[in-house]
Scaffold this active site. Structure first.
Site, mmCIF file in Angstrom:
data_model
loop_
_atom_site.group_PDB
_atom_site.id
_atom_site.type_symbol
_atom_site.label_atom_id
_atom_site.label_comp_id
_atom_site.label_asym_id
_atom_site.label_seq_id
_atom_site.Cartn_x
_atom_site.Cartn_y
_atom_site.Cartn_z
ATOM 1 C CB ALA A 299 25.199 -10.258 -18.809
ATOM 2 C CD GLU B 213 15.365 -19.463 -26.072
ATOM 3 O OE1 GLU B 213 16.289 -18.630 -26.197
ATOM 4 O OE2 GLU B 213 14.558 -19.721 -26.983
ATOM 5 C CG ASN C 33 19.491 -17.103 -14.051
ATOM 6 O OD1 ASN C 33 19.407 -16.434 -13.007
ATOM 7 N ND2 ASN C 33 20.154 -16.686 -15.116
ATOM 8 C CE1 TYR D 130 15.147 -11.507 -18.385
ATOM 9 C CE2 TYR D 130 15.175 -13.861 -17.963
ATOM 10 C CZ TYR D 130 15.810 -12.717 -18.392
ATOM 11 O OH TYR D 130 17.106 -12.775 -18.828
HETATM 12 C C1 LIG Z 1 20.004 -11.287 -14.341
HETATM 13 C C2 LIG Z 1 20.772 -9.983 -14.162
HETATM 14 C C3 LIG Z 1 20.975 -9.329 -15.528
HETATM 15 C C4 LIG Z 1 19.931 -9.032 -13.287
HETATM 16 O O1 LIG Z 1 20.589 -7.781 -13.226
HETATM 17 P P1 LIG Z 1 20.622 -6.920 -11.890
HETATM 18 O O2 LIG Z 1 21.142 -5.577 -12.250
HETATM 19 O O3 LIG Z 1 21.331 -7.661 -10.821
HETATM 20 O O4 LIG Z 1 19.070 -6.870 -11.520
HETATM 21 P P2 LIG Z 1 18.293 -5.618 -10.891
HETATM 22 O O5 LIG Z 1 19.061 -5.067 -9.745
HETATM 23 O O6 LIG Z 1 17.917 -4.686 -11.984
HETATM 24 O O7 LIG Z 1 16.997 -6.333 -10.310
HETATM 25 C C5 LIG Z 1 15.736 -6.192 -10.948
HETATM 26 C C6 LIG Z 1 14.830 -7.293 -10.462
HETATM 27 O O8 LIG Z 1 15.388 -8.573 -10.743
HETATM 28 C C7 LIG Z 1 15.063 -9.480 -9.695
HETATM 29 N N1 LIG Z 1 16.308 -9.876 -9.036
HETATM 30 C C8 LIG Z 1 17.555 -9.394 -9.274
HETATM 31 N N2 LIG Z 1 18.462 -10.043 -8.504
HETATM 32 C C9 LIG Z 1 17.770 -10.942 -7.770
HETATM 33 C C10 LIG Z 1 18.149 -11.911 -6.807
HETATM 34 N N3 LIG Z 1 19.423 -12.091 -6.441
HETATM 35 N N4 LIG Z 1 17.170 -12.690 -6.274
HETATM 36 C C11 LIG Z 1 15.884 -12.544 -6.650
HETATM 37 N N5 LIG Z 1 15.466 -11.620 -7.562
HETATM 38 C C12 LIG Z 1 16.393 -10.834 -8.104
HETATM 39 C C13 LIG Z 1 14.146 -8.730 -8.743
HETATM 40 O O9 LIG Z 1 12.822 -8.902 -9.212
HETATM 41 C C14 LIG Z 1 14.581 -7.289 -8.964
HETATM 42 O O10 LIG Z 1 13.575 -6.357 -8.667
HETATM 43 P P3 LIG Z 1 13.437 -5.765 -7.153
HETATM 44 O O11 LIG Z 1 14.754 -5.121 -6.854
HETATM 45 O O12 LIG Z 1 12.307 -4.794 -7.264
HETATM 46 O O13 LIG Z 1 13.170 -6.948 -6.284
HETATM 47 C C15 LIG Z 1 22.150 -10.210 -13.444
HETATM 48 O O14 LIG Z 1 21.909 -10.916 -12.252
HETATM 49 C C16 LIG Z 1 23.153 -10.969 -14.287
HETATM 50 O O15 LIG Z 1 23.908 -10.386 -15.057
HETATM 51 N N6 LIG Z 1 23.213 -12.305 -14.132
HETATM 52 C C17 LIG Z 1 24.151 -13.147 -14.889
HETATM 53 C C18 LIG Z 1 23.749 -13.262 -16.340
HETATM 54 C C19 LIG Z 1 22.358 -13.841 -16.473
HETATM 55 O O16 LIG Z 1 21.984 -14.792 -15.796
HETATM 56 N N7 LIG Z 1 21.583 -13.281 -17.419
HETATM 57 C C20 LIG Z 1 20.251 -13.768 -17.742
HETATM 58 C C21 LIG Z 1 20.370 -14.816 -18.803
HETATM 59 S S1 LIG Z 1 18.787 -15.464 -19.289
#
Ligand SMILES: CC(C)(COP(=O)(O)OP(=O)(O)OC[C@H]1O[C@@H](n2cnc3c(N)ncnc32)[C@H](O)[C@@H]1OP(=O)(O)O)[C@@H](O)C(=O)NCCC(=O)NCCS
Length: 153
Positions: free
Chosen positions: A72, A105, A110, A117
């Site tokens: 997260a 999981e 999401n 992933y």
């Molecule tokens: C999931 C999470 C950790 C991603 O972190 P983030 O720092 O925003 O992601 P990044 O900026 O590193 O993005 C990496 C890749 O993720 C994907 N991604 C991230 N945000 C996205 C969005 N809003 N829509 C689609 N793809 C997305 C893309 O593939 C992206 O690669 P790209 O920039 O080359 O397209 C963040 O959104 C989060 O904390 N979410 C809430 C908690 C959660 O859901 N955790 C996962 C539980 S299983």
């Protein structure tokens, strides 16, 4: 921003991220337990220039299998590559301790996390019915085999 191994004193910072990110957050006590169980777990934190924790990722490892517990990033820091960086650091540490495969999981709704992933080499392997609560939802189980891990700059 830096990514470093989590320390026991990071539990409250991780808990703050957890509360922002999930409808059913882990308790601070549960996080403390995770950070103490270093034989089985590894945790990394994303730290701002001011020393605040802005994200974290964790994994359990048993024999040659890893299981991601959570990843997260605080909302203000999303979409900047930090989630991917955290996961890459964690996964490369898991390969180093002998994991051949890593599972996780994720809620079926999401899609942004699933996209992240898949970018790293994970593929869906099964569904766990009603795995999540608040709201009740299925989990998609995903696996990344070491040889499928993708590194692209
Ligand atoms: C999931 C999470 C950790 C991603 O972190 P983030 O720092 O925003 O992601 P990044 O900026 O590193 O993005 C990496 C890749 O993720 C994907 N991604 C991230 N945000 C996205 C969005 N809003 N829509 C689609 N793809 C997305 C893309 O593939 C992206 O690669 P790209 O920039 O080359 O397209 C963040 O959104 C989060 O904390 N979410 C809430 C908690 C959660 O859901 N955790 C996962 C539980 S299983």
């Amino acid at each position: 921003m830096i990514v470093r191994k989590a320390q026991k004193t990071d539990a409250s910072g991780i808990f703050a991220v957890e509360r922002e990110a999930f409808s059913v957050p882990w308790s601070q006590v549960a996080i403390q337990r995770e950070l103490q169980n270093t034989a089985l777990t590894m945790y990394y934190v994303l730290v701002t220039d001011r020393g605040d924790i802005a994200g974290y990722a964790g994994l359990w490892h048993v024999a040659d299998e890893g299981q991601i517990t959570n990843v997260a990033v605080l909302p203000a820091f999303r979409g900047k590559g930090y989630g991917e960086l955290l996961l890459r650091v964690l996964m490369e540490a898991a390969w180093r301790v002998g994991c051949a495969s890593i599972f996780l999981e994720v809620r079926v709704s999401n899609l942004s996390a699933q996209q992240l992933y898949r970018k790293l080499g994970y593929a869906a392997v099964s569904v766990r019915r009603a795995y999540y609560s608040q709201p009740t939802e299925d989990a998609c189980v995903m696996e990344c085999k070491k040889e499928r891990y993708c590194w692209s700059i």
